[in-house]
Design a protein around this motif. Structure first.
Motif, PDB file in Angstrom:
ATOM      1  N   UNK A   1       0.798  -1.180   0.053  1.00 56.75           N
ATOM      2  CA  UNK A   1      -0.040   0.066  -0.044  1.00 56.75           C
ATOM      3  C   UNK A   1       0.843   1.117  -0.163  1.00 56.75           C
ATOM      4  N   UNK A   2       2.069   1.341   0.610  1.00 56.18           N
ATOM      5  CA  UNK A   2       2.851   2.391   0.836  1.00 56.18           C
ATOM      6  C   UNK A   2       3.540   2.738  -0.431  1.00 56.18           C
ATOM      7  N   UNK A   3       4.088   1.826  -1.185  1.00 58.98           N
ATOM      8  CA  UNK A   3       4.736   2.011  -2.300  1.00 58.98           C
ATOM      9  C   UNK A   3       3.628   2.491  -3.357  1.00 58.98           C
ATOM     10  N   UNK A   4       2.426   1.942  -3.444  1.00 59.27           N
ATOM     11  CA  UNK A   4       1.468   2.492  -4.167  1.00 59.27           C
ATOM     12  C   UNK A   4       0.928   3.887  -3.866  1.00 59.27           C
ATOM     13  N   UNK A   5       1.044   4.445  -2.755  1.00 67.35           N
ATOM     14  CA  UNK A   5       0.725   5.552  -2.202  1.00 67.35           C
ATOM     15  C   UNK A   5       1.834   6.658  -2.721  1.00 67.35           C
ATOM     16  N   UNK A   6       2.830   6.005  -2.700  1.00 70.71           N
ATOM     17  CA  UNK A   6       3.970   6.927  -2.911  1.00 70.71           C
ATOM     18  C   UNK A   6       3.983   7.192  -4.531  1.00 70.71           C
ATOM     19  N   UNK A   7       3.523   6.017  -5.242  1.00 69.14           N
ATOM     20  CA  UNK A   7       3.475   6.225  -6.832  1.00 69.14           C
ATOM     21  C   UNK A   7       2.393   7.156  -7.101  1.00 69.14           C
TER      22      UNK A   7
END
Length: 285
Positions: free
Chosen positions: A263-269
């Motif tokens: 989720x965190x990787x996606x939110x950064x993206x």
């Protein structure tokens, strides 16, 4: 276009930098200089050594709570010291050896002078309050009363110093200095990129940005949130040193929320993708 990229701290939230950088690469935006504080120093160091963002994403998805290798013996001994003498030499909950060895392996044990990209990693001498910035080349940068630049350490040691959140991670002694998390004095290391030659600078800030957090209820979260609040206050007075700052607003993620890494990787993206028009306009000015 040539620009410098500065990555903030954020403990486990630091994996969001990977998503942000993946989005930048998809848009043809590849940094020519990179810097990092605390968790951001891990991503910056790996990238500067040639580890690609997709490889970093694969590594991040394998992480679990083992990265926080608790010093149980130290905790017990510290408590006993306090009970018996009202004093203690205990200096941190987490040893930090797991992460240090991981960074050493992933960077091939390279010294900072060997990085493929111009690199800067921040820390703080806890005894003198002096900011320490590890750089791959200090020929064009001068030390001053507030900042000491060092270019003769292994990258993994510089990163280990930068991630040493006070009380949580044990400090690291490098060149006679007891060093802790760079976020104590430098939340998003933008100015050093200017000093290294970058005319355009972008920052990614994963820290607290003024919202209420209700889950700050244990020593790990209190320590992490304290650094985040300090960084937030610093950021309010230093944003002018970056051309643009992106904040994915993931302040709600705790240090032990490893299950939320995807989720965190996606939110950064998504944060970068949602701001890409503004980013390109600023970078192309």
């Amino acid at each position: 276009m040539r620009f410098g990229l500065a990555l903030s701290g954020g403990a486990t939230r630091g994996v969001a930098h990977i998503g942000a950088m993946k989005a930048l690469e998809e848009e043809g935006l590849v940094p020519s200089w990179i810097s990092g504080t605390s968790a951001g120093s891990i991503v910056a160091a790996l990238y500067a050594c040639g580890v690609g963002v997709r490889e970093m994403e694969k590594i991040a998805l394998t992480l679990d709570k083992r990265i926080y290798d608790t010093d149980y013996k130290g905790i017990i001994w510290g408590i006993l010291q306090w009970i018996l003498t009202w004093d203690t030499t205990w200096d941190g909950i987490v040893k930090g050896k797991y992460l240090q060895n991981l960074i050493k392996d992933l960077t091939g044990g390279k010294w900072i002078r060997e990085s493929k990209l111009p690199l800067a990693i921040t820390a703080v001498d806890i005894n003198t309050a002096q900011t320490v910035i590890f750089v791959n080349n200090k020929r064009m940068i001068k030390d001053d009363d507030d900042i000491l630049y060092i270019d003769n350490v292994p990258i993994y040691q510089a990163v280990r110093a930068s991630i040493a959140i006070p009380v949580i991670f044990k400090p690291v002694i490098i060149q006679g200095m007891r060093q802790v998390d760079g976020g104590v004095t430098v939340s998003v290391p933008t100015q050093v990129l200017r000093n290294m030659g970058a005319e355009k600078v972008m920052g990614i800030n994963l820290g607290y940005s003024g919202q209420r957090r209700s889950d700050v209820n244990n020593i790990l979260e209190i320590g992490s949130q304290t650094i985040d609040i300090m960084s937030y206050k610093i950021m309010k007075s230093t944003t002018h040193k970056a051309d643009i700052i992106i904040n994915p607003h993931i302040y709600d993620v705790g240090m032990l929320d490893m299950h939320r890494i995807p989720e965190m990787i996606e939110r950064g993206y998504r944060a970068v993708k949602d701001s890409i028009v503004s980013i390109k306009r600023v970078m192309n000015r």
